[in-house]
Design an enzyme around this catalytic site. Structure first.
Site, mmCIF file in Angstrom:
data_model
loop_
_atom_site.group_PDB
_atom_site.id
_atom_site.type_symbol
_atom_site.label_atom_id
_atom_site.label_comp_id
_atom_site.label_asym_id
_atom_site.label_seq_id
_atom_site.Cartn_x
_atom_site.Cartn_y
_atom_site.Cartn_z
ATOM 1 N N HIS A 16 16.390 35.662 38.589
ATOM 2 C CA HIS A 16 17.695 35.054 38.818
ATOM 3 C C HIS A 16 18.718 36.146 39.113
ATOM 4 O O HIS A 16 19.313 36.725 38.197
ATOM 5 C CB HIS A 16 18.140 34.263 37.583
ATOM 6 C CG HIS A 16 17.254 33.104 37.247
ATOM 7 N ND1 HIS A 16 15.976 33.270 36.744
ATOM 8 C CD2 HIS A 16 17.459 31.761 37.330
ATOM 9 C CE1 HIS A 16 15.440 32.078 36.525
ATOM 10 N NE2 HIS A 16 16.314 31.146 36.879
ATOM 11 N N GLY B 105 17.122 31.965 26.658
ATOM 12 C CA GLY B 105 16.533 31.297 27.822
ATOM 13 C C GLY B 105 16.769 29.805 27.720
ATOM 14 O O GLY B 105 17.315 29.193 28.645
ATOM 15 N N ILE C 166 28.577 27.047 39.461
ATOM 16 C CA ILE C 166 27.277 26.846 40.106
ATOM 17 C C ILE C 166 26.189 26.700 39.050
ATOM 18 O O ILE C 166 26.168 27.424 38.047
ATOM 19 C CB ILE C 166 26.927 28.043 41.020
ATOM 20 C CG1 ILE C 166 27.925 28.161 42.167
ATOM 21 C CG2 ILE C 166 25.492 27.930 41.558
ATOM 22 C CD1 ILE C 166 27.835 27.053 43.198
ATOM 23 N N HIS D 12 20.929 31.608 42.644
ATOM 24 C CA HIS D 12 20.861 31.381 41.200
ATOM 25 C C HIS D 12 19.491 31.714 40.644
ATOM 26 O O HIS D 12 19.383 32.508 39.699
ATOM 27 C CB HIS D 12 21.216 29.923 40.882
ATOM 28 C CG HIS D 12 21.324 29.635 39.403
ATOM 29 N ND1 HIS D 12 20.254 29.689 38.548
ATOM 30 C CD2 HIS D 12 22.397 29.288 38.631
ATOM 31 C CE1 HIS D 12 20.650 29.395 37.320
ATOM 32 N NE2 HIS D 12 21.946 29.150 37.351
ATOM 33 N N ARG E 156 11.640 16.725 -3.467
ATOM 34 C CA ARG E 156 12.976 17.204 -3.066
ATOM 35 C C ARG E 156 13.753 17.681 -4.294
ATOM 36 O O ARG E 156 14.514 18.649 -4.219
ATOM 37 C CB ARG E 156 13.752 16.118 -2.319
ATOM 38 C CG ARG E 156 14.052 14.873 -3.131
ATOM 39 C CD ARG E 156 14.986 13.910 -2.421
ATOM 40 N NE ARG E 156 15.170 12.686 -3.193
ATOM 41 C CZ ARG E 156 16.222 11.891 -3.105
ATOM 42 N NH1 ARG E 156 17.207 12.203 -2.275
ATOM 43 N NH2 ARG E 156 16.312 10.802 -3.826
ATOM 44 N N GLU F 60 22.218 18.991 13.367
ATOM 45 C CA GLU F 60 20.890 19.515 13.048
ATOM 46 C C GLU F 60 20.454 20.644 13.981
ATOM 47 O O GLU F 60 19.909 21.663 13.534
ATOM 48 C CB GLU F 60 19.850 18.379 13.101
ATOM 49 C CG GLU F 60 20.016 17.315 12.048
ATOM 50 C CD GLU F 60 20.974 16.199 12.462
ATOM 51 O OE1 GLU F 60 21.126 15.234 11.695
ATOM 52 O OE2 GLU F 60 21.571 16.308 13.567
ATOM 53 N N ASP G 206 15.326 2.291 4.220
ATOM 54 C CA ASP G 206 16.024 2.721 5.432
ATOM 55 C C ASP G 206 15.250 2.368 6.695
ATOM 56 O O ASP G 206 15.816 2.348 7.796
ATOM 57 C CB ASP G 206 16.302 4.226 5.395
ATOM 58 C CG ASP G 206 17.597 4.546 4.675
ATOM 59 O OD1 ASP G 206 18.390 3.618 4.448
ATOM 60 O OD2 ASP G 206 17.813 5.721 4.333
ATOM 61 N N HIS H 258 14.202 5.893 10.156
ATOM 62 C CA HIS H 258 14.287 7.064 9.286
ATOM 63 C C HIS H 258 12.926 7.484 8.721
ATOM 64 O O HIS H 258 12.848 8.501 8.016
ATOM 65 C CB HIS H 258 15.247 6.783 8.124
ATOM 66 C CG HIS H 258 16.689 6.832 8.511
ATOM 67 N ND1 HIS H 258 17.213 6.085 9.547
ATOM 68 C CD2 HIS H 258 17.732 7.555 8.017
ATOM 69 C CE1 HIS H 258 18.504 6.328 9.660
ATOM 70 N NE2 HIS H 258 18.848 7.221 8.748
#
Length: 670
Positions: free
Chosen positions: A33, A121, A194, A268, A366, A419, A477, A481
């Site tokens: 590029h 990238g 561009i 480009h 958890r 997230e 839920d 979920h």
């Protein structure tokens, strides 16, 4: 988005070297590029020759400025800069651009090319990483600096273009950067109008300066991007405001210097072509053959002597700091320079795991994760946590947690519902050094963070991802979920260790493994529902291997392999099967990734040979075929879930002792 065309630069040998190295390397590779290196040459020259604090002889010097090329497709720009300023990147390395095993990959890769701070990238993630770098600088400065002793005092500079601005992750990260007042973050927006498809006016009409002003950034608009004096003045203005991150909006022409392709998407993402390369050399006044740089140009770019002086000055100041604050200096060296865990870490982790074994609690994994964080944090100040607006559900905030704000440091970030941005920012925190970041959300929302998870694995960075509500066990839920395909698909990401622990002890072991792992990220898939402790008598070293025999039998006829909440189901099924005269082994496999790295002898010893196998996991089942074989079976959930209490869902989807016994009998009869 740019609608006007700025004035052309005054071409000179200094920027000419950048342009020539870029177009020659790309032309030789017949790939690359050229537009960004040609269009940003003046910006790069002003930053790298006049502003950037770095030492090419020691790319890892702790107080160097960080530079991120978020528009990583323009990689020949940074490679030319690194070569000219004196990094260990030879002219032959530039000649091998985009070739196998070269130091000059198609996109910049950290720990592959000296001086590259992060792999870029995937557009937008570089600027998000840069937010992480700047946040790390702010946090470490607040923790270690003392009056008269500013040992953490550097800037983060980032180049980005329209593509980064269009990616949603740039919004997530830059919004938070403004809220946190990251005043040492300076972004250079290459506003050339561009992208690959052409002029962006048909699909990108945002008022970017107003957008960043709304984030709380200092915005320096309409800077002529080919005017070194204007660029230098803009950088000075940006550095002067230490309360806000700064966006310098630079009007440029993509491919500047190319007589026939400048200002168009033709330059480009493709080489200019031999004829246009020749025309460009003439236009910029560069008469030298490909890859030939005059000695005086090299001398003008060489940053080694200046870099050595900068680092020597810092080292002298650090020596004075050490004399005044020896304990702080020792801690800084451990965390930031050597990146080591505390000397007493083996005792800390052993005591933590032993405490879980002794308590033998019936708690959600958890919750066990939260208890582990609380136990480790006092001895591990480099732990830096955060959640995507789910701290109360992910249970990542502990009594020792302190939320970071614009005015003060801390060890916890309220990332908000971001997230992707959260995970990419944490990658920057890890790359910077001095911190071990952990992030959190519901497992199903790992989809939002997916590419940043992949980048953490690709860059081999230590980040611990705490993903809770790991199955239909989250209950009411419902299917929006409830993860189904997530765990097996995450296991397929190379260099990502996925752990799905079955109880508090396995959870603590998984946390310890993630903290000790220096060459990649660790993902913890944790339950919402309570699970009994079933591993209290198991040797911790066996759990560390990712899979082990939890309960055995003499001459087992079947092996049940399970993870997470289904391990207790496997144990109950074993009891039922043995009542019917079927000796059964139960294997807990909290991490298939870690288990697969064990020796063949160990793996066969655990799974057994010439023995039928049945895997049990409340997730999509195809992944388990490599363990059970075509003559085995998988009890899994291969459809979306439903909204109901967890117990009813497990019954509905066949996660019962009765079903396991039936499947085992079928396998043995088959």
């Amino acid at each position: 988005m740019s609608q006007s065309f700025p004035a052309a630069p005054v071409f000179n040998p200094i920027t000419g070297a950048l342009r020539a190295l870029a177009i020659d390397s790309i032309q030789k590779a017949n790939s690359g590029h050229p537009g960004a290196p040609l269009g940003m040459a003046e910006i790069a020259e002003v930053l790298w020759r006049r502003t950037l604090k770095h030492n090419p002889a020691n790319p890892g010097w702790p107080d160097r400025d960080r530079f991120v090329l978020s528009n990583g497709h323009g990689s020949m720009l940074i490679y030319a800069l690194l070569h000219l300023t004196g990094y260990d990147l030879s002219i032959d390395d530039l000649k091998n651009f985009r070739q196998l095993n070269s130091k000059t990959a198609g996109h910049p890769e950290v720990d592959h090319t000296p001086g590259v701070e992060t792999t870029t990238g995937p557009l937008g993630q570089g600027i998000a990483n840069a937010v992480g770098f700047a946040l790390a600088e702010k946090l470490l400065a607040a923790e270690f600096n003392r009056p008269g002793h500013a040992i953490v005092d550097h800037h983060t500079y980032v180049f980005l273009g329209d593509g980064c601005m269009m990616e949603g992750v740039s919004h997530e990260a830059c919004s938070l950067a403004g809220t946190l007042g990251l005043g040492k973050l300076i972004a250079f927006y290459d506003d050339n109008g561009i992208s690959i498809d052409g002029h962006v006016e048909g699909w990108f009409t945002d008022d970017t300066p107003k957008r960043f002003d709304a984030y709380g950034w200092q915005v320096i608009p309409d800077v002529p991007g080919h005017d070194p004096q204007a660029i230098e003045a803009a950088i000075a203005a940006a550095r002067a405001d230490t309360q806000k991150p700064s966006l310098i909006c630079l009007k440029t022409i993509i491919g500047m210097g190319s007589p026939n392709k400048a200002g168009s998407h033709d330059c480009h993402g493709a080489p200019l072509g031999a004829a246009e390369v020749a025309a460009t050399r003439e236009a910029i006044g560069w008469p030298h053959p490909p890859f030939e740089i005059p000695a005086d140009v090299y001398a003008a770019w060489d940053a080694r002597q200046k870099g050595k002086a900068l680092e020597t000055d810092w080292q002298q100041r650090f020596d004075a700091y050490r004399a005044a604050f020896p304990e702080l200096a020792t801690e800084f060296e451990r965390r930031v320079i050597r990146r080591e865990l505390p000397a007493n870490w083996p005792r800390i982790e052993a005591q933590t795991i032993a405490a879980f074994k002794e308590k033998a609690e019936n708690i959600a994994t958890r919750k066990a994760s939260q208890n582990t964080i609380a136990a480790l944090l006092p001895s591990l100040p480099e732990l830096f946590g955060g959640s995507a607006d789910l701290a109360g559900s992910n249970l990542t905030f502990v009594p020792g947690s302190r939320g970071v704000t614009a005015d003060k440091g801390g060890n916890y970030c309220y990332y908000g519902v971001r997230e992707f941005g959260m995970t990419a920012i944490a990658n920057g925190l890890a790359l910077h050094g001095g911190l071990i970041p952990y992030t959190a959300t519901f497992l199903v929302f790992s989809d939002y963070a997916r590419n940043a998870i992949r980048m953490a694995a690709l860059m081999r960075q230590r980040q611990i991802m705490v993903y809770t509500h790991d199955s239909i066990g989250l209950g009411e839920d419902g299917p929006t979920h409830q993860p189904v395909e997530h765990i097996p698909s995450l296991r397929l990401i190379p260099n990502l260790d996925v752990w799905r622990p079955c109880d508090a002890v396995e959870t603590a072991v998984a946390w310890v493994a993630g903290i000790e792992r220096k060459d990649g990220p660790t993902l913890l898939a944790l339950s919402r529902q309570n699970l009994p402790t079933v591993t209290g008598s198991i040797d911790t070293e066996n759990i560390r291997k990712g899979g082990y025999i939890l309960a055995d039998a003499d001459a087992p006829q079947v092996v049940l392999i399970a993870t997470g909440s289904e391990v207790k189901l496997a144990l109950d099924a074993k009891a039922a099967l043995e009542k019917e005269g079927i000796p059964t082994r139960v294997v807990s496999m909290p991490s298939t990734n870690v288990f697969d790295r064990q020796s063949l002898e160990y793996r066969l010893g655990v799974l057994g040979q010439n023995t039928r196998r049945v895997a049990i996991e409340a997730a999509h089942g195809d992944f388990w075929r490599k363990y059970v074989g075509l003559d085995g079976e998988v009890i899994s959930i291969d459809t979306f879930g439903a909204s109901a209490p967890a117990g009813e869902l497990f019954e509905q989807f066949g996660f019962t002792v009765r079903r396991v016994v039936e499947v085992v009998k079928g396998v043995m009869a088959g």
